[in-house]
Write a protein that holds these residues in place. Structure first.
Motif, PDB file in Angstrom:
ATOM      1  N   VAL A 186       4.805   7.661   4.935  1.00 36.11           N
ATOM      2  CA  VAL A 186       3.375   7.526   4.664  1.00 36.11           C
ATOM      3  C   VAL A 186       3.155   6.899   3.290  1.00 36.11           C
ATOM      4  O   VAL A 186       2.346   5.978   3.124  1.00 36.11           O
ATOM      5  CB  VAL A 186       2.668   8.897   4.748  1.00 36.11           C
ATOM      6  N   SER A 187       3.886   7.398   2.310  1.00 30.94           N
ATOM      7  CA  SER A 187       3.766   6.865   0.952  1.00 30.94           C
ATOM      8  C   SER A 187       4.124   5.387   0.897  1.00 30.94           C
ATOM      9  O   SER A 187       3.412   4.583   0.277  1.00 30.94           O
ATOM     10  CB  SER A 187       4.678   7.657   0.008  1.00 30.94           C
ATOM     11  N   SER A 188       5.217   5.010   1.566  1.00 31.83           N
ATOM     12  CA  SER A 188       5.662   3.619   1.537  1.00 31.83           C
ATOM     13  C   SER A 188       4.683   2.700   2.256  1.00 31.83           C
ATOM     14  O   SER A 188       4.405   1.583   1.797  1.00 31.83           O
ATOM     15  CB  SER A 188       7.051   3.514   2.180  1.00 31.83           C
ATOM     16  N   ILE A 189       4.148   3.164   3.377  1.00 32.51           N
ATOM     17  CA  ILE A 189       3.176   2.354   4.119  1.00 32.51           C
ATOM     18  C   ILE A 189       1.910   2.139   3.297  1.00 32.51           C
ATOM     19  O   ILE A 189       1.364   1.025   3.237  1.00 32.51           O
ATOM     20  CB  ILE A 189       2.845   3.023   5.468  1.00 32.51           C
ATOM     21  N   VAL A 190       1.435   3.199   2.638  1.00 25.68           N
ATOM     22  CA  VAL A 190       0.240   3.074   1.807  1.00 25.68           C
ATOM     23  C   VAL A 190       0.508   2.119   0.643  1.00 25.68           C
ATOM     24  O   VAL A 190      -0.332   1.278   0.301  1.00 25.68           O
ATOM     25  CB  VAL A 190      -0.219   4.451   1.291  1.00 25.68           C
ATOM     26  N   THR A 191       1.684   2.235   0.035  1.00 27.45           N
ATOM     27  CA  THR A 191       2.058   1.319  -1.051  1.00 27.45           C
ATOM     28  C   THR A 191       2.036  -0.123  -0.566  1.00 27.45           C
ATOM     29  O   THR A 191       1.520  -1.025  -1.241  1.00 27.45           O
ATOM     30  CB  THR A 191       3.453   1.661  -1.598  1.00 27.45           C
ATOM     31  N   THR A 192       2.614  -0.354   0.609  1.00 24.43           N
ATOM     32  CA  THR A 192       2.629  -1.690   1.202  1.00 24.43           C
ATOM     33  C   THR A 192       1.226  -2.229   1.402  1.00 24.43           C
ATOM     34  O   THR A 192       0.921  -3.384   1.076  1.00 24.43           O
ATOM     35  CB  THR A 192       3.359  -1.657   2.561  1.00 24.43           C
ATOM     36  N   MET A 193       0.350  -1.386   1.940  1.00 22.58           N
ATOM     37  CA  MET A 193      -1.019  -1.812   2.202  1.00 22.58           C
ATOM     38  C   MET A 193      -1.752  -2.166   0.905  1.00 22.58           C
ATOM     39  O   MET A 193      -2.475  -3.164   0.837  1.00 22.58           O
ATOM     40  CB  MET A 193      -1.763  -0.708   2.950  1.00 22.58           C
TER      41      MET A 193
END
Length: 292
Positions: A186-193
């Motif tokens: 979740v953290s990595s996906i949000v960072t990507t976004m």
């Protein structure tokens, strides 16, 4: 290298240092004040440093610098001396802020899922500030920038997502909790976004291709409706072998409906293609002026 030093003026150095400080504060707040208590491994070398802190109590900032050394050696030739020297400055500032500044702030004690989302938001903001100055925070960022140099069509956020997946899975094994993997993802996906939205989304728009027999009229109608100019391209139908005239127009997202309406009103038989454009530079859009 002399030319690089000449271009790197005191003003540029001052802007870089300010961006490093702001970026380091945001990024490390996400890592230390949200991820540590939630017990999941977030992005890159910081995630590895967090794992080592959990296992051996090592300071995360200094550990990050040590872990960066072999990655710097591997990335040196591909990224170049100037980029690495600028990034080492950022890396040192990030490490100092991580070990001596953000620990003075209160850590989040609430819902781990909220902590994961906040880690992604703060980390993404911090990394983007540094990336926009053509620097890196070290660690897997060097690998990400090296990969993007080889494959420029890939976005930084997507490359980071793949690279960070390895660290996230390792965190799940260390913390022995499937939740750690989910929270890390979740953290990595949000960072990507966040990274992609800021670096590409703010300059994103639409690219319109119109295959028509009335290219001049279509271009004129588009300009009347939106103020956007067009470019004429020559094409050929693969089946009929007939020559085709193509009108290409770059526009903002808000203008695409007006462009489509203008084409329809001019030539109802036109073949219209509308696609996304990550960034558009030039007159009427963002200036081509160096790092920004």
């Amino acid at each position: 290298m002399k030319g690089d030093r000449d271009k790197y003026s005191p003003r540029e150095l001052g802007i870089d240092l300010l961006c490093d400080l702001v970026g380091a504060f945001l990024f490390n707040v996400g890592i230390y004040n949200f991820a540590v208590n939630a017990q999941f491994a977030p992005v890159g070398v910081s995630g590895i440093a967090l794992i080592l802190r959990y296992l051996f109590g090592l300071p995360m900032g200094i550990t990050s610098i040590v872990l960066n050394i072999p990655i710097i050696l591997v990335s040196y030739k591909l990224l170049g001396r100037s980029f690495l020297l600028r990034s080492m400055k950022s890396m040192l500032i990030f490490a100092l802020v991580l070990d001596y500044v953000v620990p003075m702030l209160p850590a989040y004690q609430g819902n781990p899922l909220y902590a994961s989302a906040c880690t992604g938001i703060f980390s993404g903001l911090g990394l983007t500030i540094v990336y926009l100055r053509n620097c890196s925070t070290g660690g897997t960022d060097f690998l990400v920038m090296a990969i993007r140099k080889m494959f420029p069509h890939l976005t930084i956020g997507k490359i980071s997502l793949v690279v960070d997946a390895v660290v996230i899975l390792a965190g799940g094994l260390v913390f022995r909790n499937i939740d750690a993997v989910i929270l890390g993802l979740v953290s990595s996906i949000v960072t990507t976004m966040v990274i992609d939205k800021i670096m590409y989304g703010l300059g994103a728009g639409k690219l319109v291709f119109v295959v028509t027999s009335h290219e001049a009229e279509v271009a004129c109608k588009i300009e009347e409706a939106t103020g956007r100019g067009s470019t004429f391209l020559k094409g050929q139908g693969s089946f009929t072998k007939n020559e085709k005239n193509v009108v290409m127009c770059a526009c903002n997202n808000s203008q695409v409906v007006s462009v489509r309406r203008a084409v329809h009103e001019t030539d109802k038989d036109a073949f219209l293609i509308i696609t996304d454009s990550n960034e558009v530079y030039g007159e009427g859009f963002k200036p081509i002026n160096g790092q920004f």
